[in-house]
Design an enzyme around this catalytic site. Structure first.
Site, PDB file in Angstrom:
ATOM      1  N   GLU A   1      -2.666  -2.544  -8.995  1.00 45.71           N
ATOM      2  CA  GLU A   1      -1.452  -1.762  -9.224  1.00 45.71           C
ATOM      3  C   GLU A   1      -1.477  -1.062 -10.582  1.00 45.71           C
ATOM      4  O   GLU A   1      -0.446  -0.662 -11.105  1.00 45.71           O
ATOM      5  CB  GLU A   1      -0.206  -2.665  -9.135  1.00 45.71           C
ATOM      6  CG  GLU A   1      -0.080  -3.702 -10.223  1.00 45.71           C
ATOM      7  CD  GLU A   1      -0.791  -5.022  -9.914  1.00 45.71           C
ATOM      8  OE1 GLU A   1      -0.379  -6.043 -10.480  1.00 45.71           O
ATOM      9  OE2 GLU A   1      -1.752  -5.024  -9.117  1.00 45.71           O
TER      10      GLU A   1
ATOM     11  N   ASP B   1       0.829  -1.212   0.000  1.00 47.66           N
ATOM     12  CA  ASP B   1       0.000   0.000   0.000  1.00 47.66           C
ATOM     13  C   ASP B   1       0.861   1.258   0.000  1.00 47.66           C
ATOM     14  O   ASP B   1       0.552   2.244  -0.676  1.00 47.66           O
ATOM     15  CB  ASP B   1      -0.923   0.004   1.217  1.00 47.66           C
ATOM     16  CG  ASP B   1      -2.063  -0.998   1.092  1.00 47.66           C
ATOM     17  OD1 ASP B   1      -2.257  -1.538  -0.017  1.00 47.66           O
ATOM     18  OD2 ASP B   1      -2.748  -1.248   2.102  1.00 47.66           O
TER      19      ASP B   1
END
Length: 360
Positions: A283, A257
């Site tokens: 992503e 994260d």
């Protein structure tokens, strides 16, 4: 010669008639006065009834006014006219982020102001005093004004200033109507701000703060239409962080994260003000931008790829990214543009990653 008076002191017939006529005149005068007073009261009652009907119409409209910018325009333009006023101004204080965002985008209506103002404790009626703030910077000073403090949910929202002709608002007049209007404006404004806040949350990625996929898809149609209207090229870039799964597997999702947040910041610093940057999922990031030809689009894609390389992994290695690029074809819709950019991204990854591939 005058009629003789009675020796007993009683009024003569002539005097009696004179007195009766005088009493009749007084009675008629009183009746006329009462009739005029009754007509005045009836006229005032009819005016109050008409005002109440207008207020009810305004209230019903307020409850249905979304989004926030539509409510603000109505408060400045529509409702004052419906209520027979010369104008209005709204001073939002303290400035709400949702209202401030309209100022940044240029959509804040004239007559809405973001400023720190000292609120009156109660409704203020009268004239614009020399030492008082300029409540109506966008119009001439009114003959009289009413300042309505707005409170909702225990929070002070600002001042709704109403402009009237001379004598419309006087210090000694009743304020029941204005109190009702102030309560409705405050409630409607609070609801519209909360609605905008929830909508912003629904269109934002909670981790990175960027627009999310839903937001980008909403903006896609607008971007396509604007590109065709202005005869400019529209590019779609899809960017994927290479080997991101390995970061999560080796260091855990909190570390992953943090990487996503840093990549988002790097990309945000590399795009231009008019570009649309979003976290597209996982992503993967997406950019919509207007460019001048294929070379400019490829240069922008390379700039995005290089921006990602400024971020290091938890192992200390520079990240890499694969980028797929597509330019809008004349007869193509937005969904097809994204699909071709996605296909180009797949080609970039298949060709070894850390590169830009342009769709055919």
């Amino acid at each position: 010669m005058y009629p003789p008076s009675s020796s007993t002191g009683s009024a003569s017939p002539w005097q009696t008639e004179t007195m009766a006529a005088s009493e009749d005149d007084d009675l008629h005068a009183e009746v006329r006065h009462l009739r005029a007073r009754l007509e005045e009261l009836l006229e005032r009652a009819h005016a109050n009834e008409a005002t109440q009907r207008r207020l009810q119409t305004v209230e019903l409209d307020m409850l249905r006014r979304y989004p926030l910018v539509d409510l603000l325009r109505a408060l400045i333009l529509d409702y004052p006219e419906q209520l027979g006023l010369q104008g209005a101004a709204l001073h939002v204080c303290p400035p709400q982020p949702e209202v401030s965002a309209l100022g940044v985008s240029g959509d804040l209506p004239s007559g809405v102001y973001l400023a720190e103002v000292v609120p009156p404790e109660d409704i203020h009626l009268g004239t614009l005093e020399a030492e008082s703030p300029d409540w109506f910077p966008h119009q001439a000073s009114p003959g009289s004004l009413a300042l309505l403090p707005l409170h909702a949910g225990g929070q002070y929202l600002g001042i709704y200033a109403l402009a009237g002709e001379a004598g419309r608002f006087q210090p000694n007049q009743g304020t029941a109507f204005l109190q009702r209007l102030a309560a409705m404006v405050a409630t409607s404004l609070d609801n519209a701000i909360n609605h905008a806040r929830l909508e912003e949350m629904a269109l934002s990625d909670p981790l990175t703060g960027l627009d999310n996929r839903r937001s980008l898809e909403r903006r896609l149609g607008e971007a396509v239409a604007r590109s065709r209207r202005q005869a400019r090229d529209l590019a779609c870039l899809l960017l994927d962080i290479d080997y991101f799964k390995a970061i999560n597997d080796r260091h855990g999702h909190p570390a992953g994260d943090r990487v996503l947040v840093e990549v988002a910041e790097a990309l945000a610093s590399a795009v231009r003000g008019g570009d649309a940057l979003a976290r597209y999922g996982g992503e993967e990031f997406a950019v919509l931008m207007e460019v001048e030809g294929a070379e400019a689009a490829e240069a922008a894609a390379e700039r995005m790829r290089m921006a990602v390389s400024t971020v290091t992994s938890p192992d200390g290695d520079a990240l890499t990214a694969s980028v797929g690029l597509a330019l809008l074809d004349p007869a193509e819709e937005g969904e097809a543009l994204v699909e071709r950019a996605d296909a180009a991204l797949y080609q970039a990854k298949a060709a070894g990653r850390d590169r830009v591939e342009a769709a055919d």
